[in-house]
Design an enzyme around this catalytic site. Structure first.
Site, short mmCIF file in Angstrom:
data_model
loop_
_atom_site.label_atom_id
_atom_site.label_comp_id
_atom_site.label_asym_id
_atom_site.label_seq_id
_atom_site.Cartn_x
_atom_site.Cartn_y
_atom_site.Cartn_z
CG HIS A 1 -29.17 -42.57 13.03
ND1 HIS A 1 -28.24 -42.75 12.04
CD2 HIS A 1 -28.97 -43.59 13.90
CE1 HIS A 1 -27.52 -43.82 12.29
NE2 HIS A 1 -27.93 -44.34 13.40
CG ASP B 1 -30.26 -43.99 17.53
OD1 ASP B 1 -30.13 -45.19 17.84
OD2 ASP B 1 -29.30 -43.26 17.18
#
Length: 438
Positions: free
Chosen positions: A234, A304
């Site tokens: 991320h 995520d």
């Protein structure tokens, strides 16, 4: 003699490693057996995919399904249900559960929980800690293990390895590519007073871009010292993208749909629903990550997916937890970017299928090719829908994209030749299996 298959996908526009074109796909015993013109073949099931695109099954290599320990937020069944409703055929689930996945016993427990309950295929990341470093070389090779995940900065759960010595010890023990939550813990601790009570827009001020870049610079230096391969999860800053462009010898990286779609301007509208670690930042960082997608620095997309109930998210900042749902919306949100011209469909396939296979050594997935698992994400690129909280299968029951109109929609999810989802409905029982790794 006519060929006989268990399943034929007919007349679809197939997107694979040799381009895009209308072809049929024949499936036998859960694997791709033939690609071409199969009008004369017989099949137990034939699905007409005219007007639809047949993609290699989407792999989401970063999800948090909260089981065991936090199943009021999510569990393996509900999380994987959301995955297949959104066109995802395989997920890699994260270790920050309760207890964390840091031992062979904890991994075996998750695999047992998944059997007969998960709708998609799966693998589980093993958490790397100071305490289990001696066992990691064995743990990363166990069936069902996606590899080792390390938290350099604190997030949800108790896993944390903030020091260079600890990270280096892990990298020297393992052989597979390890994944990292890369935020500098010392800087996070130092900047905690910058959090403003009740003002979630101070979240990216506290967890600033320097905390992310400093940690990623440390990680690359340690990876080179250990001669190890690492994966930065991320990525949230343009500075990291620029740095990682010079570190491809040791480092791959992931972008998320929320960092590519939302920005700090959305805190006023979404409040703590936008709160993530690392944070969603200003539009300049979103554009920087897009440059990383377009110039090849970004290797994979991961959602995520990190659900919390709305009543938890509605606590005043900073008591509110970080995390949002994402596995079910990854495909339609990113296909909307495809339709807008921000990336090609082939690049989307590389980021969600071929990329994860290449980085993590997944066997038999990531391509539409003879001998591979018959995993397909079937999409209607022209279909327009409005995402609603009511569509979300997660126990959390909400999405930051509620009310967002998207163009490009998952019509079917096929896992190892089984039609699992079609037109928004689950059509077979949960029968996901553990992914295999080379």
């Amino acid at each position: 003699m006519a060929q006989t298959f268990d399943l034929v996908l007919a007349n679809g526009t197939v997107v694979n490693q040799d381009g895009t074109g209308v072809r049929d796909i024949g499936v036998l015993d859960g694997r791709i057996a033939a690609i071409g013109s199969l009008a004369a073949a017989s099949a137990a099931e034939r699905i007409d995919c005219a007007g639809l695109h047949v993609l290699p099954g989407v792999i989401d290599s970063q999800v948090h399904f909260r089981e065991p320990g936090l199943v009021h937020k999510e569990d393996l069944e509900t999380g994987s249900r959301g995955a297949v409703l959104g066109g995802v055929t395989c997920v890699f689930e994260m270790p920050n559960t309760s207890p964390p996945t840091t031992s062979a016993e904890a991994l075996a427990d998750k695999l047992a929980r998944a059997k007969g309950r998960m709708h998609c295929d799966f693998a589980f990341w093993v958490g790397g800690t100071h305490d289990n470093v001696a066992e990691l070389a064995e743990l990363e090779r166990l069936p069902g293990a996606a590899g080792v995940k390390v938290f350099m900065g604190s997030s949800t759960g108790s896993l944390l390895v903030p020091d260079d010595e600890g990270v280096l010890a892990i990298l020297k023990r393992i052989r597979r590519r390890a994944a990292f939550h890369s935020e500098d813990e010392a800087r996070l601790y130092e900047r905690k007073p910058l959090r403003v009570g009740g003002d979630v827009s101070s979240h990216p001020v506290w967890r600033d871009e320097t905390a992310a870049l400093k940690s990623t610079e440390r990680l690359v230096r340690l990876a080179r010292e250990a001669r190890a391969q690492v994966h930065v999860l991320h990525v949230s800053t343009r500075e990291e993208i620029e740095f990682l462009a010079r570190a491809k010898d040791v480092a791959s990286c992931e972008a998320t749909p929320h960092h590519l779609t939302l920005s700090g301007d959305d805190y006023a509208r979404l409040g703590t629903r936008l709160q993530m670690n690392p944070p969603v930042r200003g539009p300049e960082h979103r554009e920087g990550i897009w440059r990383g997608v377009q110039n090849g620095v970004v290797d994979v997309l991961g959602s995520d997916h990190a659900p919390h109930l709305l009543e938890e998210k509605q606590k005043p900042y900073p008591e509110s937890p970080s995390g949002m749902t994402g596995v079910q919306t990854l495909v339609p949100v990113m296909l909307t970017h495809v339709n807008a011209g921000r990336l090609t469909l082939q690049r989307f396939v590389d980021l969600t299928s071929a990329g994860p296979q290449r980085l993590f050594g997944v066997v038999g997935k990531g391509r539409i090719a003879a001998g591979y698992d018959a995993d397909f994400t079937i999409v209607d690129l022209k279909r327009t829908e409005t995402i609603r909280d009511s569509w979300i299968a997660s126990r959390a029951g909400w999405t930051p994209y509620d009310g967002k109109t998207v163009t490009g929609w998952p019509i079917g999810t096929i896992v190892r030749g089984r039609r699992v989802m079609w037109e928004g409905e689950l059509v077979t029982r949960a029968a996901g299996e553990a992914a295999r790794f080379g």
